[in-house]
Design a protein around this motif. Structure first.
Motif, short mmCIF file in Angstrom:
data_model
loop_
_atom_site.label_atom_id
_atom_site.label_comp_id
_atom_site.label_asym_id
_atom_site.label_seq_id
_atom_site.Cartn_x
_atom_site.Cartn_y
_atom_site.Cartn_z
N LYS A 2 73.66 10.53 3.92
CA LYS A 2 72.47 11.37 4.05
C LYS A 2 72.49 12.18 5.34
O LYS A 2 72.99 11.73 6.37
N LEU A 3 71.95 13.39 5.27
CA LEU A 3 71.73 14.26 6.43
C LEU A 3 70.27 14.68 6.39
O LEU A 3 69.61 14.57 5.35
N PHE A 4 69.79 15.21 7.52
CA PHE A 4 68.37 15.52 7.65
C PHE A 4 68.14 16.92 8.19
O PHE A 4 68.91 17.42 9.00
N ARG A 5 67.01 17.50 7.74
CA ARG A 5 66.52 18.79 8.26
C ARG A 5 65.01 18.69 8.37
O ARG A 5 64.36 18.09 7.52
N LEU A 6 64.45 19.25 9.41
CA LEU A 6 63.01 19.42 9.50
C LEU A 6 62.79 20.90 9.30
O LEU A 6 63.22 21.72 10.11
N ALA A 7 62.17 21.25 8.21
CA ALA A 7 62.08 22.66 7.83
C ALA A 7 60.65 23.05 7.47
O ALA A 7 59.86 22.22 7.01
N LYS A 8 60.36 24.31 7.70
CA LYS A 8 59.04 24.86 7.36
C LYS A 8 59.03 25.31 5.91
O LYS A 8 60.07 25.63 5.33
N ALA A 63 52.80 25.23 11.25
CA ALA A 63 53.49 25.45 9.97
C ALA A 63 53.52 24.17 9.15
O ALA A 63 53.34 23.07 9.67
N ASN A 64 53.77 24.33 7.88
CA ASN A 64 53.95 23.20 6.98
C ASN A 64 55.37 22.69 7.10
O ASN A 64 56.29 23.26 6.51
N PHE A 65 55.56 21.61 7.86
CA PHE A 65 56.90 21.05 8.04
C PHE A 65 57.15 19.97 7.00
O PHE A 65 56.24 19.25 6.59
N PHE A 66 58.42 19.86 6.61
CA PHE A 66 58.86 18.81 5.72
C PHE A 66 60.14 18.22 6.26
O PHE A 66 61.00 18.96 6.77
N LEU A 67 60.25 16.91 6.16
CA LEU A 67 61.52 16.26 6.47
C LEU A 67 62.29 16.24 5.16
O LEU A 67 61.87 15.63 4.17
N VAL A 68 63.40 16.97 5.16
CA VAL A 68 64.23 17.08 3.97
C VAL A 68 65.46 16.21 4.18
O VAL A 68 66.18 16.37 5.17
N THR A 69 65.68 15.29 3.26
CA THR A 69 66.84 14.41 3.30
C THR A 69 67.84 14.91 2.26
O THR A 69 67.49 15.06 1.09
N LEU A 70 69.05 15.18 2.71
CA LEU A 70 70.11 15.67 1.82
C LEU A 70 71.09 14.56 1.50
O LEU A 70 71.43 13.75 2.37
#
Length: 156
Positions: A2-8, A63-70
């Motif tokens: 898994k990798l992670f991004r915090l994205a709007k 902003a609307n942030f989401f933690l996205v797990t790839l």
């Protein structure tokens, strides 16, 4: 793995789970020239938070942030390109031409899905830059996407 991004996310404009790398192409960055798509990811969710914090210009983002797990291929580290770091790779006042040139060459070559580089905000952690044009990008998927609130204490 898994990798992670915090994205709007902005409804109707862009989604947090977009894997196209178009946001990086619009802005350019430390590891990609403007006009070339790249997807910035972190090996740890906490590093993704730190990366978002340093790019917030000291202001608490609304902003609307989401933690996205790839979910990515297990061999992503063993097959990743690991560049020799130039002396200015971690410059804080600008995106070094040297790192942008490294990324341009790597993206144009198209040989590896990922480039492994240290995080400037936490050099003991690695970030993986993904090449959205690489054929193995089809093996990368969104495992999870959760709303994420940045702790206000990060901004005092």
């Amino acid at each position: 793995m898994k990798l992670f991004r915090l994205a709007k996310e902005k409804p109707g404009k862009y989604r947090a789970d977009d894997l196209s790398g178009n946001g990086a192409a619009l802005a350019g960055g430390r590891w990609n020239p403007r006009g070339m798509a790249a997807l910035y990811t972190c090996c740890h969710a906490s590093t993704a938070v730190l990366e978002a914090r340093v790019h917030a210009s000291g202001l608490l983002p609304v902003a609307n942030f989401f933690l996205v797990t790839l979910q990515v291929p297990e061999d992503i580290f063993s097959t990743a390109y690991v560049p020799e770091l130039p002396t200015d790779w971690d410059a804080l006042d600008r995106d070094p031409v040297s790192t942008v040139d490294i990324a341009r060459s790597w993206l144009n070559a198209g040989k590896q899905l990922a480039m492994c580089v240290p995080s400037v905000v936490c050099p003991s952690d690695n970030n993986l830059i993904l090449n959205p044009s690489h054929p193995d990008m089809r093996l990368v998927g969104v495992f999870d996407k959760q709303p994420f609130l940045l702790d206000r204490r990060l901004f005092v």
